[in-house]
Design a protein around this motif. Structure first.
Motif, short mmCIF file in Angstrom:
data_model
loop_
_atom_site.label_atom_id
_atom_site.label_comp_id
_atom_site.label_asym_id
_atom_site.label_seq_id
_atom_site.Cartn_x
_atom_site.Cartn_y
_atom_site.Cartn_z
N GLN A 1 -11.21 5.51 4.04
CA GLN A 1 -12.48 6.13 4.39
C GLN A 1 -13.24 5.41 5.49
OE1 GLN A 1 -15.59 5.91 1.54
NE2 GLN A 1 -14.21 4.95 0.09
N HIS A 2 -12.76 4.25 5.88
CA HIS A 2 -13.47 3.60 6.98
C HIS A 2 -12.80 3.87 8.32
CE1 HIS A 2 -16.19 1.83 4.19
NE2 HIS A 2 -15.17 1.32 3.50
N GLU A 3 -11.73 4.65 8.28
CA GLU A 3 -11.05 5.00 9.51
C GLU A 3 -11.83 6.08 10.25
OE1 GLU A 3 -7.92 4.34 11.07
OE2 GLU A 3 -8.29 2.52 9.91
N ASP B 1 0.74 6.89 -6.35
CA ASP B 1 -0.44 7.71 -6.56
C ASP B 1 -0.16 9.16 -6.22
OD1 ASP B 1 -1.80 5.52 -7.38
OD2 ASP B 1 -3.03 5.30 -5.59
N ARG C 1 2.03 1.88 -3.39
CA ARG C 1 0.97 2.38 -4.25
C ARG C 1 0.64 3.83 -3.90
NH1 ARG C 1 -4.07 -0.99 -3.99
NH2 ARG C 1 -2.57 -2.53 -4.70
N ARG D 1 -2.59 11.05 -8.21
CA ARG D 1 -3.79 10.21 -8.30
C ARG D 1 -4.29 9.78 -6.93
NH1 ARG D 1 -2.24 5.64 -10.05
NH2 ARG D 1 -0.38 6.03 -11.24
N LEU D 2 -3.77 10.35 -5.87
CA LEU D 2 -4.21 9.93 -4.54
C LEU D 2 -5.65 10.39 -4.36
CD1 LEU D 2 -2.75 8.40 -2.34
CD2 LEU D 2 -2.37 10.55 -1.20
N GLU D 3 -6.55 9.43 -4.28
CA GLU D 3 -7.96 9.78 -4.34
C GLU D 3 -8.49 10.21 -2.99
OE1 GLU D 3 -9.79 6.35 -6.15
OE2 GLU D 3 -9.67 7.41 -8.07
N SER D 4 -9.49 11.05 -3.08
CA SER D 4 -10.03 11.64 -1.88
C SER D 4 -11.55 11.52 -1.92
CB SER D 4 -9.60 13.10 -1.87
OG SER D 4 -10.14 13.77 -0.80
N GLN D 5 -12.14 10.96 -0.88
CA GLN D 5 -13.59 10.86 -0.82
C GLN D 5 -14.12 12.14 -0.19
OE1 GLN D 5 -16.25 8.32 -1.49
NE2 GLN D 5 -17.32 10.23 -1.05
N ARG D 6 -14.89 12.88 -0.95
CA ARG D 6 -15.48 14.11 -0.40
C ARG D 6 -16.56 13.74 0.62
NH1 ARG D 6 -13.72 18.99 -1.89
NH2 ARG D 6 -11.79 18.29 -2.80
N PRO E 1 -18.64 12.68 -4.56
CA PRO E 1 -17.69 12.07 -5.49
C PRO E 1 -16.33 11.82 -4.85
CG PRO E 1 -17.84 14.41 -5.92
CD PRO E 1 -18.82 14.12 -4.81
N VAL F 1 -11.66 12.96 2.86
CA VAL F 1 -10.72 12.05 3.49
C VAL F 1 -10.06 11.19 2.42
CG1 VAL F 1 -11.93 11.95 5.69
CG2 VAL F 1 -12.52 10.32 3.91
N ARG G 1 -20.78 10.26 3.81
CA ARG G 1 -20.30 10.35 2.43
C ARG G 1 -21.46 10.28 1.45
NH1 ARG G 1 -17.22 8.86 6.17
NH2 ARG G 1 -15.05 8.23 5.98
N ALA H 1 -9.39 8.32 0.13
CA ALA H 1 -10.35 7.26 -0.22
C ALA H 1 -9.91 5.92 0.35
CB ALA H 1 -10.48 7.16 -1.73
N VAL H 2 -8.61 5.72 0.42
CA VAL H 2 -8.11 4.43 0.88
C VAL H 2 -8.39 4.23 2.35
CG1 VAL H 2 -5.79 5.32 1.34
CG2 VAL H 2 -6.09 2.92 0.82
N THR I 1 -12.40 12.54 -5.58
CA THR I 1 -11.58 13.43 -6.41
C THR I 1 -10.11 13.09 -6.18
OG1 THR I 1 -11.54 15.03 -4.64
CG2 THR I 1 -13.23 15.33 -6.32
N LEU J 1 0.83 -1.20 0.00
CA LEU J 1 0.00 0.00 0.00
C LEU J 1 0.86 1.25 0.00
CD1 LEU J 1 -2.80 -0.94 2.53
CD2 LEU J 1 -2.90 -0.86 0.05
#
Lengths: 585, 367
Positions: A496-498, A437, A433, A442-447, B364, A491, B174, A493-494, B366, A430
């Motif tokens: 998001q359950h934290e 990313d 990766r 490309r490090l994704e972020s969950q809004r 979404p 947060v 979310r 995305a990887v 991003t 991880l």
């Protein structure tokens, strides 16, 4: 009433700056010898250096005319004007050393420039000169310092026990002996020979002469060039690192320096190979244009100031990292190690105080050792991971995976029986990766639909706002929400359950909480990888295990987790045979 | 105690109440089911300290008298394994003997007196809500509640009862799912509470069978009572403050772009894209363009996938990424054939809707 201090008091105060302890005397005297172009330097230390320090060299010697000035303050043959300070190539240049030493001891110089006239000897007791007198001697200089600090009892009280001071003296000789190729060094402590480094020895041989062959066997060479900064040296493999630094030597233009930033740079290069609690042993030689470094920072010249500190840091970091990446880091349990191999002490492991504490190389105390790796090994393993579409000379071995205690994975590969720590390996995958990313943006972020507010104490609050950009790069979008609260709008995305507050606080941890790994963003990726990775105790399916191993093999480096713990142990077939006593039958 | 009961009936009611019993508990009595027999009726009660469920079997074939507390899991397995049509349960000394035909079990029970008191099941003042509609609201919302314990009341579902409307809302921060139905509730002002997921799931199980027309809901100070004809569920409410969902529901002007999408086709495309969305950081990309929607995902070292489908869409080209689970769970909860998706850009909230009364807001991903 204010009055000017008498001369002898001034000298004694000044002496304190240069002559902190016997080891600093040893260092000053050896540097003088080196400046005199000595090829051979013998050092004797008695009673921790307080009784006797004797440094004999075969250098150019001092002419009679100059001898009278040897114990005078700011008298030096090495520096003529301020302009020379820009390009200091010699070691002694302040002209302070002998004057300072002479003020606090009973000193004697015996020297000859090698002419037929023989030599001269000059004594200096607490700053008072006796001589010079003619004496028969060969070319070179012998400086003998007795009863150091006899007239400054306060200083004496601050020193450690004789064995501690002797260890420091030894360290001082060691550091100079390592770096001065072409010069032969030997050291005697209380009449016992401690080591001898031959003039023709290279750095590896010098390390072996000083620390023992076993110590060097656990090291890898490093070399690199970056922006005109050359870095060379040797570095211990992570498996041989110790909780306390054994040998950490930095040289800048062949000058031994104590620079925390350089140590930090090495640590940073080892960062994800080495647990934070362990210290690497290393010798780093940095060469750069003398104009790019200021050595005139401290009287003992142990500190330096770089004009481009970050560049030096990067050069060192990269050299260390490359060296470790090129090495095979999987610890291999060794049959000899397990069967408590007997030690081979020799005079190296004698009663010397420095050795008593640290003289036991890793392979004696640890059952594991790292062996240097043939490059084909890596290639083989990558090849195997490819789909069978690539024609293989032999059928790939059937792979079976086993999970033990829901924590370890066991499988076989041509190198032997492989044991894997699932959390450590997943963390490494991880981390790699996340790094990719992050680098690729490309490090994704969950809004978040509902921004989460987190109360922080004032220092964390300030730090969070100061780090907004850095956190956003990681996917954590933080904004101020009142004096002691922040609102989190997105947060990673990887993760998001934290728990968001836990994550934020973990990312805000000051760097020293993690063994001084200085690169903030990288360290935060560790934290994220650690939080997101499967934990010990998580049951995994065969598919998951296979996928994880495949992903691990695709990485440049998967032998340790980002915190430096090993991800895998490999027991080669021949070691298994030894363990089962099959060999030889 | 002594109880004679038809096996099928006993099994059915045991299956209803047994899931309440916790798997692990510090209080062994929570693992028990309390049985209360009287001629023609058997009451079964289980509790985990937070939720209790009472199921009442009424049948002429039931006879007997008395109370017993027996481990629910073992009793359920035992009843399931017996083959005769009628079972007898009788206390004999320290054991309860369960007999069916020529087979029998001896089970250790607890003193029924130590079984915890459950609150009053008095249904006075309960609001009657049409059962089918209420179960539909549950199905449309429960999946969106947070599974983990988190902040606020995210791991519960908000119930709002208004004079002519009942609303359920669930969110994990979310995404948010809201569903409401129109019904005469008889209340004069809005009442609301947060229902725990476990209690709602239990209600779904109990209400999905039986011929009730309504579910009676009674909101108490810190509990809620759901009553059906043969079953009652008394659950502690989730404490805390539910976020102000009205503030985060996007208005039409916040989401000016609109697409009409076939639900099952989208669901299949999302499932395909999820294959290559990776395991940890998951996202799929929805690329809208005039008349079509492309759904794709890509993960280094894993591969990529792409599906295209026709949609009713007239706006500009927009790419927007979401967690595929968030979309998949929503679509699975629906029985409608088409969904409307409204959105603005790649960084703003979008929402799905099947009607004005069922809205699903989703944030979404991003980079």
């Amino acid at each position: 009433m204010i009055r000017a201090l008498p001369r002898d008091v001034v000298d004694r105060i000044a002496a304190g700056e240069v002559v902190e302890r016997p080891a600093s005397v040893v260092k000053e005297l050896i540097e003088n010898a080196l400046d005199a172009r000595a090829r051979r330097i013998s050092v004797s230390v008695g009673e921790g250096g307080l009784g006797l320090i004797r440094v004999a060299d075969d250098g150019t010697g001092i002419a009679e005319a100059d001898l009278g000035l040897a114990f005078a303050a700011h008298a030096t043959s090495k520096l003529a004007d301020v302009g020379d300070l820009e390009h200091i190539g010699s070691f002694g240049f302040r002209g302070e050393a002998l004057a300072s030493i002479g003020a606090v001891s009973r000193a004697r110089i015996t020297t000859s420039i090698g002419t037929e006239a023989g030599g001269w000897t000059l004594a200096c007791e607490a700053g008072v000169l006796l001589g010079p007198e003619p004496v028969a001697t060969t070319r070179g200089t012998v400086v003998e310092i007795r009863d150091l600090f006899f007239n400054t009892p306060a200083r004496r009280r601050f020193l450690g026990a004789a064995r501690t001071e002797a260890a420091r003296c030894r360290e001082a000789v060691t550091s100079l002996a390592l770096v001065h190729a072409g010069v032969c060094f030997d050291l005697e402590v209380d009449g016992h020979k401690r080591f001898r480094v031959d003039g023709g020895a290279d750095l590896r041989e010098r390390l072996a002469a000083v620390y023992g062959e076993d110590f060097v066997r656990d090291m890898v060479p490093l070399a690199g060039q970056h922006e005109g900064i050359s870095v060379e040296g040797w570095l211990t493999l992570p498996a041989a690192a110790k909780p306390r630094p054994r040998a950490q030597h930095c040289f800048v233009n062949d000058r031994h320096v104590k620079d925390r930033a350089l140590v930090a740079a090495v640590r940073s290069g080892c960062a994800d190979f080495l647990p934070g609690s362990l210290q690497p042993a290393f010798v780093i030689q940095i060469h750069l244009d003398p104009a790019r470094v200021d050595v005139n920072v401290h009287p003992t010249k142990a500190e330096v100031r770089f004009r481009e500190r970050d560049e030096v840091f990067r050069a060192v970091r990269r050299a260390c990292r490359d060296a470790l990446l090129a090495a095979n880091l999987s610890p291999r349990p060794r049959a000899e190690g397990i069967a408590a191999r007997s030690m081979s002490p020799g005079w190296e492991a004698g009663p010397g105080p420095a050795l008593a504490a640290t003289g036991s190389p890793s392979s004696r105390t640890l059952p594991f050792r790292v062996e240097s790796k043939p490059f084909t090994d890596r290639a083989d393993r990558v090849g195997e991971a490819l789909p069978p579409a690539v024609p293989a000379p032999a059928p790939a071995p059937v792979r079976r995976y086993l999970q033990v205690h829901d924590t370890y994975l066991v499988h076989e590969d041509p190198a032997g029986l492989v044991l894997i720590d699932q959390h450590a390996l997943h963390e490494r995958i991880l981390y790699a990766r996340l790094q990719d990313d992050l680098a690729a943006g490309r490090l994704e972020s969950q809004r978040l639909l509902l921004p989460e507010t987190v109360r922080l104490d004032p220092s964390d609050h300030a730090r969070a706002l100061g780090m907004q950009e850095e956190l956003a790069a990681l996917g954590l979008v933080v904004e101020s929400f009142g004096p002691d609260t922040v609102a989190i709008h997105a947060v990673p995305a990887v993760l998001q359950h934290e728990s968001v507050p836990d994550l934020l606080r973990a990312l805000l941890d000051p760097p020293d909480a993690h063994g001084g790994i200085p690169n903030g963003l990288d360290r935060r990726l560790f934290t994220m990888a650690c939080h997101a990775a499967v934990k010990a105790g998580d049951p995994l399916g065969e598919d998951e295990i296979a996928s994880m191993l495949r992903q691990g093999e695709a990485l440049d480096h998967d032998a340790t987790c980002p915190h430096g713990r090993p991800t895998r142990l490999v027991i080669p077939p021949d070691e298994l045979e030894k363990l089962f006593k099959r060999s030889g039958f | 105690m002594k109880l004679v009961t038809p096996r099928e009936l006993f099994l059915h009611h045991l299956q209803l109440v047994a899931p309440i019993s916790p798997v692990r508990t510090a209080r062994p009595v929570f693992k028990d089911v309390l049985l209360e027999a009287s001629p023609g009726q058997l009451r079964l009660v289980t509790t985990d300290g937070e939720i209790s469920m009472t199921s009442i079997a009424t049948h002429a074939g039931i006879s007997g008298e008395g109370r017993a507390a027996l481990p629910a899991g073992i009793l359920l397995s035992a009843v399931r394994s017996l083959e005769s049509d009628e079972l007898t349960l009788e206390q004999k000394g320290p054991f309860h003997e369960l007999t069916g035909g020529a087979s029998s079990f001896k089970l250790h029970g607890e003193d029924p007196e130590v079984f915890p008191e459950i609150g009053s099941l008095d249904e006075d003042g309960a609001v009657a809500i049409p059962k089918t509609g209420f179960l539909d609201l549950c199905a449309r919302t429960m999946f969106a509640a947070a599974k983990e314990m988190g902040r606020y009341a995210f791991n519960g579902v908000l119930l709002e009862i208004e004079p002519k409307e009942v609303t359920l809302v669930a969110t994990d921060g979310r995404r948010l799912s809201l569903a409401r139905m129109t019904t005469e509730t008889g209340v004069s002002e809005r009442a609301s509470c947060i229902l725990p997921l476990k209690g709602l799931a239990q209600l779904q199980r109990a209400a999905s069978e039986g011929d009730d027309d309504v579910v009676k809901v009674q909101i108490r100070e810190n509990q809620v009572l759901f009553a059906l004809q043969g079953a009652q569920i008394l659950s502690r409410l989730v404490e805390g403050e539910f976020p102000d969902f009205r503030a985060v529901l996007p208005k039409e002007k916040d989401a000016p772009l609109e697409a009409q999408i076939d639900r099952s086709e989208l669901e299949r495309a999302i499932r395909r894209a999820a294959v290559t969305a990776g395991e940890e950081a998951r996202s799929v990309e929805l690329s809208f363009d005039a008349g079509k929607l492309k759904i794709s995902s890509r993960q280094d070292g894993l591969g990529e996938s792409e599906s295209e489908m026709p949609v009713e869409y007239q706006g500009e080209a927009v790419d927007i990424r979401f967690n595929p689970e968030f979309i998949g769970e929503y679509l699975k909860s629906l029985s409608d054939s088409a969904v409307t998706f409204r959105f603005k850009d790649r960084a703003s909230a979008g929402y799905f809707a099947t009607s004005e009364r069922a809205v699903y807001v989703i944030m979404p991903i991003t980079s």
